[in-house]
Design an enzyme around this catalytic site. Structure first.
Site, mmCIF file in Angstrom:
data_model
loop_
_atom_site.group_PDB
_atom_site.id
_atom_site.type_symbol
_atom_site.label_atom_id
_atom_site.label_comp_id
_atom_site.label_asym_id
_atom_site.label_seq_id
_atom_site.Cartn_x
_atom_site.Cartn_y
_atom_site.Cartn_z
ATOM 1 N N ARG A 1 1.114 -1.415 -0.161
ATOM 2 C CA ARG A 1 -0.240 -0.180 -0.031
ATOM 3 C C ARG A 1 0.818 1.053 0.037
ATOM 4 O O ARG A 1 0.665 1.985 -0.754
ATOM 5 C CB ARG A 1 -1.125 0.447 1.172
ATOM 6 N N ASP B 1 -15.114 10.505 10.350
ATOM 7 C CA ASP B 1 -13.744 9.363 9.778
ATOM 8 C C ASP B 1 -12.444 10.758 11.163
ATOM 9 O O ASP B 1 -12.736 11.680 11.168
ATOM 10 C CB ASP B 1 -13.739 9.490 8.826
#
Length: 272
Positions: A37, A141
């Site tokens: 990633r 978030d």
């Protein structure tokens, strides 16, 4: 040119940084996933390797790169009406109690798919007289980037594959020409949802009380003590008798009291 291997000591430094800063827990088994990633980002920045990247995000003058690393390491696939049994349970509960005022919290809202799914459900229920007109949804978030996207409410059509054709027609606008393949949630629903940044591993200000809280598919990133602390912190914002949802695969959080299981991944807060 491929990056050199992510060495164990560098990985441990990265894992410790993420745990200390935002509570994320990465086991040794996650090293290949973490490396894959981060690699494209490191190459895009023109850095020499993983060591240089960890040095960058650990520094005070990171240019916002630490937040980018968090985004890369925590963003999972999300889509509308994920785990539909939870939405069915909420609808059944609200149809029984018929509240005139309703506050819901999507506590790990990512790109907003969950929050807007809830808004579609509540709008339908208001239209049929099963709840009152005073309802709203908060989505939070840790990632500013996903929250900016959530506010716009624009998604690839595939993310709405579980939305019924009737709801798509009522609540969404389909893009054309340069925006073909995209769908935007209508403004009248977007106005019912507000988004804000929140680190669940830090003290939570008075946001509630909420009638239902969705904390789904985020606990997988935390070790057991952090999971317990996060859930207990979130539950302070849920009214007694309110509904609490986690991902069905996440199960019950050990050590957390005051929750009665009512379905897989669904609980009622005791004390009503």
């Amino acid at each position: 040119m491929p990056l050199q291997e992510l060495h164990e000591d560098t990985y441990l430094q990265l894992a410790e940084l993420m745990h200390a800063s935002v509570g994320l827990s990465f086991s040794t088994a996650k090293k290949p996933l973490i490396a894959s990633r981060l690699a494209p980002r490191i190459q895009r920045l023109g850095l020499s390797g993983y060591e240089a990247y960890v040095d960058l995000i650990a520094g005070c003058d990171d240019g916002g790169e630490f937040q980018m690393a968090v985004d890369l390491l925590t963003t999972n696939e999300t889509y509308f009406f994920r785990e539909p049994a939870h939405f069915d349970l909420l609808e059944s509960e609200l149809s029984r109690t018929r509240p005139q005022r309703l506050r819901l919290w999507s506590a790990a809202s990512s790109f907003g798919d969950e929050a807007y799914s809830l808004s579609m459900l509540l709008a339908d229920m208001q239209q049929t007289g099963r709840i009152g007109a005073d309802w709203s949804i908060l989505g939070t978030d840790i990632s500013e980037r996903v929250l900016r996207s959530a506010v716009e409410g624009i998604y690839p059509e595939d993310r709405l594959r579980h939305v019924t054709p009737e709801r798509l027609k009522r609540y969404c606008l389909r893009g054309s020409e340069g925006s073909a393949g995209l769908v935007q949630v209508q403004e009248r629903l977007r106005e019912r949802v507000r988004f804000g940044q929140l680190n669940l591993c830090r003290p939570v200000e008075e946001l509630g009380p909420f009638d239902a809280v969705f904390l789904r598919n985020v606990l997988i990133y935390f070790d057991p003590p952090t999971k317990q602390a996060v859930v207990e912190r979130v539950l302070t914002q849920l009214r007694p008798g309110g509904l609490f949802f986690v991902g069905t695969a996440e199960g019950r959080v050990p050590g957390v009291r005051g929750l009665t299981p009512i379905a897989p991944g669904a609980f009622r807060k005791e004390g009503a």
